[in-house]
Design an enzyme around this catalytic site. Structure first.
Site, PDB file in Angstrom:
ATOM      1  N   GLY A  24      61.292  -4.113 -20.461  1.00 46.30           N
ATOM      2  CA  GLY A  24      61.265  -2.658 -20.571  1.00 46.30           C
ATOM      3  C   GLY A  24      60.034  -2.204 -21.337  1.00 46.30           C
ATOM      4  O   GLY A  24      59.061  -2.956 -21.496  1.00 46.30           O
TER       5      GLY A  24
ATOM      6  N   ALA B 273      59.534  -1.695 -24.516  1.00 47.56           N
ATOM      7  CA  ALA B 273      59.218  -2.431 -25.742  1.00 47.56           C
ATOM      8  C   ALA B 273      58.441  -3.708 -25.413  1.00 47.56           C
ATOM      9  O   ALA B 273      57.468  -4.052 -26.091  1.00 47.56           O
ATOM     10  CB  ALA B 273      60.503  -2.769 -26.488  1.00 47.56           C
TER      11      ALA B 273
ATOM     12  N   SER C  70      60.353   5.989 -40.227  1.00 40.86           N
ATOM     13  CA  SER C  70      58.938   6.394 -40.242  1.00 40.86           C
ATOM     14  C   SER C  70      58.614   7.417 -41.332  1.00 40.86           C
ATOM     15  O   SER C  70      57.593   7.262 -42.023  1.00 40.86           O
ATOM     16  CB  SER C  70      58.516   6.923 -38.865  1.00 40.86           C
ATOM     17  OG  SER C  70      58.522   5.872 -37.951  1.00 40.86           O
TER      18      SER C  70
ATOM     19  N   SER D  90      65.314   7.250 -38.152  1.00 37.92           N
ATOM     20  CA  SER D  90      63.974   6.638 -38.213  1.00 37.92           C
ATOM     21  C   SER D  90      63.506   6.409 -39.652  1.00 37.92           C
ATOM     22  O   SER D  90      63.642   7.281 -40.505  1.00 37.92           O
ATOM     23  CB  SER D  90      62.974   7.552 -37.492  1.00 37.92           C
ATOM     24  OG  SER D  90      61.665   7.080 -37.719  1.00 37.92           O
TER      25      SER D  90
ATOM     26  N   ASN E 179      63.789 -11.963 -18.084  1.00 40.67           N
ATOM     27  CA  ASN E 179      64.548 -10.711 -18.063  1.00 40.67           C
ATOM     28  C   ASN E 179      65.812 -10.879 -17.238  1.00 40.67           C
ATOM     29  O   ASN E 179      65.845 -11.648 -16.273  1.00 40.67           O
ATOM     30  CB  ASN E 179      63.696  -9.575 -17.474  1.00 40.67           C
ATOM     31  CG  ASN E 179      64.276  -8.219 -17.804  1.00 40.67           C
ATOM     32  OD1 ASN E 179      64.682  -7.980 -18.942  1.00 40.67           O
ATOM     33  ND2 ASN E 179      64.347  -7.325 -16.836  1.00 40.67           N
TER      34      ASN E 179
ATOM     35  N   GLY F 258      62.406  -6.923 -37.219  1.00 42.36           N
ATOM     36  CA  GLY F 258      61.243  -6.128 -36.825  1.00 42.36           C
ATOM     37  C   GLY F 258      60.672  -5.228 -37.903  1.00 42.36           C
ATOM     38  O   GLY F 258      59.816  -4.387 -37.599  1.00 42.36           O
TER      39      GLY F 258
ATOM     40  N   MET G 112      62.553  -7.835 -32.488  1.00 43.45           N
ATOM     41  CA  MET G 112      61.756  -6.637 -32.737  1.00 43.45           C
ATOM     42  C   MET G 112      62.590  -5.500 -33.293  1.00 43.45           C
ATOM     43  O   MET G 112      62.052  -4.497 -33.753  1.00 43.45           O
ATOM     44  CB  MET G 112      61.028  -6.199 -31.458  1.00 43.45           C
ATOM     45  CG  MET G 112      59.776  -7.038 -31.229  1.00 43.45           C
ATOM     46  SD  MET G 112      58.926  -6.813 -29.655  1.00 43.45           S
ATOM     47  CE  MET G 112      58.973  -5.080 -29.394  1.00 43.45           C
TER      48      MET G 112
ATOM     49  N   LYS H  16      58.093   7.343 -25.167  1.00 41.16           N
ATOM     50  CA  LYS H  16      56.776   6.695 -25.232  1.00 41.16           C
ATOM     51  C   LYS H  16      55.986   6.830 -23.927  1.00 41.16           C
ATOM     52  O   LYS H  16      54.772   7.032 -23.945  1.00 41.16           O
ATOM     53  CB  LYS H  16      56.927   5.221 -25.621  1.00 41.16           C
ATOM     54  CG  LYS H  16      57.359   5.042 -27.076  1.00 41.16           C
ATOM     55  CD  LYS H  16      57.385   3.582 -27.483  1.00 41.16           C
ATOM     56  CE  LYS H  16      57.861   3.448 -28.916  1.00 41.16           C
ATOM     57  NZ  LYS H  16      57.844   2.066 -29.398  1.00 41.16           N
TER      58      LYS H  16
END
Ligand code: ATR
Length: 275
Positions: free
Chosen positions: A129, A131, A16, A14, A151, A239, A215, A65
């Site tokens: 999904g 996302a 982040s 990640s 999809n 993304g 993304m 999530k």
């Protein structure tokens, strides 16, 4: 000192922690931001422990999530619509609040960084999904046209369209049905790029004058981005901008400081330059 973390599995890749540490430096705040990997069965207790031990805010990534959303005592309207949360924080009464900043992050990147006016854009969203659900509501609110959702498993797209009918109309399509269509904005929210595969997009789907957005973020252009270029897209994005913008929204929610995303983007891409 602020204590933040991102929860995911896997999470070591990640960006982040790097992004939030750059935000902290820019805003002159003292921040500790950890990456915490746990199993699904340990997720709830690990998050609770984090906040009990003084955590101020958490980001949540795959595959947690939906679980973060379910764990919270109160949720924002964006999180409720998506049925998923990427941001948690402690409310004043010490209960957990869940937000989803993914959609806002994508819209900010499209409108601010790419300078797009989405109002009259015909938008095609790939995937049904988590996302896709995270960004569909804000996309529907940004354009006057119905968003088209495609999809591989059409029934899943139809379920998502039914869920979002409270916001507006969503047109569902199979990949084959896109053959003669044209869109202004095409967004890949499938997980196909993760395995370097391309959704079954017809060769006749033109991307002329379109902005095409994956993304997913990776150092090299994804196979989807290469496809878009070959189809004549005028702008092709990964993304990274969305990742930065959703992070900035989380950071703002936790600290009430709004970082300058473009400066942090430059720093990420050229680490030797001053922030
Ligand atoms: P996420 O939370 O990342 O959205 P997910 O909920 O597992 O992950 O959803 C993955 C999405 O990517 C789904 O829409 C999936 O299509 P299906 O519903 O038909 O499974 C889509 N996807 C994954 N691989 C794909 C591929 N090779 N081509 C097209 N769609 C793909």
């Amino acid at each position: 000192m602020y204590k933040f973390a991102v929860f995911g599995n896997p999470v070591q890749h990640s960006l982040s922690p790097t992004i939030h540490n750059l935000f902290a430096r820019q805003c002159d705040l003292s921040v500790q931001y950890d990456a915490i990997e746990c199993t699904l069965s340990a997720f709830a207790i690990t998050v609770r422990d984090f906040f009990l031990c003084g955590g101020h805010g958490a980001n949540v990534t795959l595959p947690f999530k939906e679980h973060a959303f379910a764990l919270a005592n109160t949720v924002s309207s964006a999180a409720r619509l998506a049925g998923a949360a990427n941001t948690l924080c402690r409310s004043d009464d010490r209960t957990l609040f869940a937000e989803n900043t993914d959609g806002l992050g994508l819209i900010r990147d499209l409108t601010t960084t790419q300078g797009l006016n989405l109002t009259h854009c015909r938008i095609l969203l790939l995937g049904a999904g988590g996302a896709a659900r995270g960004v569909l509501g804000p996309l529907m609110q940004a354009t006057t046209h119905p968003v088209t959702l495609v999809n591989r498993t059409l029934a899943k797209a139809e379920d998502v369209a039914a869920h979002f009918s409270r916001v507006g109309k969503v047109i569902t399509r199979s990949y084959a049905e896109l053959a003669d269509d044209h869109y202004d904005v095409i967004i890949n929210a499938t997980s196909a790029s993760l395995s370097s595969t391309l959704p079954a997009l017809p060769d006749t789907l033109s991307c002329r004058n379109a902005l095409v957005y994956d993304m997913m973020y990776s150092k090299k252009p994804t196979i989807f981005m290469q496809w878009a270029k070959n189809q004549g897209a005028s702008v092709v994005c990964d993304g990274l901008g969305m990742l930065l913008e959703q992070a900035a929204e989380s950071f703002y929610l936790w600290t009430q400081h709004r970082p300058e995303v473009l400066a942090v983007r430059r720093q990420l891409l050229h680490p030797s330059r001053p922030l």
